[in-house]
Write an enzyme that holds these catalytic residues in place. Structure first.
Site, mmCIF file in Angstrom:
data_model
loop_
_atom_site.group_PDB
_atom_site.id
_atom_site.type_symbol
_atom_site.label_atom_id
_atom_site.label_comp_id
_atom_site.label_asym_id
_atom_site.label_seq_id
_atom_site.Cartn_x
_atom_site.Cartn_y
_atom_site.Cartn_z
ATOM 1 N N HIS A 241 0.728 -1.289 -0.065
ATOM 2 C CA HIS A 241 -0.119 0.021 -0.020
ATOM 3 C C HIS A 241 0.853 1.156 -0.072
ATOM 4 O O HIS A 241 0.619 1.959 -0.720
ATOM 5 C CB HIS A 241 -0.813 0.094 1.287
ATOM 6 C CG HIS A 241 -1.678 -1.003 1.538
ATOM 7 N ND1 HIS A 241 -3.003 -1.287 1.036
ATOM 8 C CD2 HIS A 241 -1.671 -2.072 2.456
ATOM 9 C CE1 HIS A 241 -3.400 -2.183 1.337
ATOM 10 N NE2 HIS A 241 -2.698 -2.975 2.116
HETATM 11 C C1 BDR Z 1 -2.455 0.975 5.818
HETATM 12 O O1 BDR Z 1 -2.540 0.494 7.062
HETATM 13 C C2 BDR Z 1 -1.325 -0.120 7.572
HETATM 14 O O2 BDR Z 1 -1.621 -1.368 8.214
HETATM 15 C C3 BDR Z 1 -0.311 -0.265 6.279
HETATM 16 O O3 BDR Z 1 1.042 -0.022 6.792
HETATM 17 C C4 BDR Z 1 -0.837 0.896 5.284
HETATM 18 O O4 BDR Z 1 -0.359 2.077 5.613
HETATM 19 C C5 BDR Z 1 -3.215 0.059 4.719
HETATM 20 O O5 BDR Z 1 -4.593 0.186 4.932
#
Ligand code: BDR
Ligand code: CA
Length: 313
Positions: A241
């Site tokens: 992400h």
């Molecule tokens: C986001 O949530 C976190 O767990 C990840 O690092 C990312 O920033 C994705 O939903």
């Protein structure tokens, strides 16, 4: 040359995102600030320092930010996805950094770096938005020094943390509302609708691991993370992400954006922390106070994966 400050809660995908910025010669990584989120603040700070050490970046100042959300407690961390240490149980295998954290807090460091910068800076929040809300509240005078915010967060078609909410916004909905809706800075939101489509497969990871010690170390952080996404989302791949947002900060325009009015739900209930984007062609005046921002909804997926692989290699 883009000048970046990354605000982060590492986190496996944060580690990929930090390494992407740290190893991209065309950007000036001015500072890294840490925030609670995937795991507690001590662990996210430890992990940020170690990822920078892995990438040979003693030069980048790191400062410690918020340990909790602005108003209400964080309901839970994301240890199920990232492991108890935030890096699939592998944090201690990364090299320690000689240079520790700065003697000022994250908000102060961001304000100092922005004030001192001769050129506007891109802020890249890839964790809960608490530090950014505090910066904009405490130091509104630095806003002209921010060219844009590139934020990983939100889900237009549902969440990953609850049915409605994405993790970063859900951790601190009040901060998210302040930054996304109340403030007026140019903003690109990179939601999970796009980041899931940018997931990399095991072949991509194997190629990364074969490039050398940095690639091998990053690949070694993905064990718990991959298993979690497989079990909870039926998704067989590594969802990087935060690296998708950092790619946009490094190469403006690599993601295709659509301008949409957005609001953030702060009420308690099943939708707390969700982002509501108005996709009607004609929107009518409403009372939600939604603000138009640029939402990243598409990219050339293979080109993006190739770009990230080349920088991490
Ligand atoms: C986001 O949530 C976190 O767990 C990840 O690092 C990312 O920033 C994705 O939903
Ligand atoms: Ca993150």
């Amino acid at each position: 040359m883009p000048r970046l400050i990354i605000d982060t809660d590492p986190g496996v995908d944060d580690a990929f995102a930090l390494a992407l910025a740290a190893r991209s010669p065309e950007v000036d990584l001015l500072a890294v600030t840490t925030v609670f989120g995937n795991v507690g603040l001590a662990a996210t700070t430890h992990n940020a320092l170690r990822v920078l050490a892995l990438c040979g970046r003693e030069d980048v100042p790191v400062a410690v930010g918020a340990a909790r959300p602005l108003v209400h407690p964080q309901p839970r961390e994301a240890t199920a996805a990232h492991g108890a240490d935030g890096l699939s149980g592998r944090a201690a295998t990364l090299p320690a950094r000689g240079r520790g954290v700065e003697p000022v807090d994250a908000v102060t460091l961001m304000a100092q770096v922005l004030q001192a910068s001769p050129e506007p800076v891109t802020l890249v929040p890839i964790g809960p938005l608490t530090n950014i809300a505090l910066l904009l509240a405490a130091h509104p005078g630095v806003k002209p020094k921010i060219d844009r915010l590139v934020i990983m967060g939100g889900g237009l078609s549902g969440g990953n943390c609850t049915a409605a909410a994405e993790f970063n916004l859900w951790c601190d909905p009040e901060a998210a509302r302040r930054v996304l809706v109340v403030e007026d800075l140019p903003t690109v939101l990179v939601p999970i609708d796009l980041t899931y489509r940018c997931a990399v497969d095991n072949h991509w990871l194997a190629r990364l691991a074969a490039t050398g010690p940095i690639g091998a170390a990053l690949d070694s952080l993905t064990g718990v993370y991959r298993a979690h996404y497989r079990e909870s989302m039926g998704f067989d791949g590594t969802v990087i992400h935060d690296a998708v947002a950092v790619a946009e900060a490094i190469r403006p325009g690599i993601l295709a954006t659509t301008r949409l009015p957005v609001a953030v739900e702060t009420a308690f209930g099943p939708a707390r922390g969700s982002v509501i984007a108005d996709r009607r062609l004609t929107s009518f005046a409403d009372e939600s106070g939604a603000r138009p921002i640029d939402v990243a909804l598409d990219t050339d997926l293979d080109a993006l994966r190739a770009f990230i692989l080349s920088r991490l290699s």
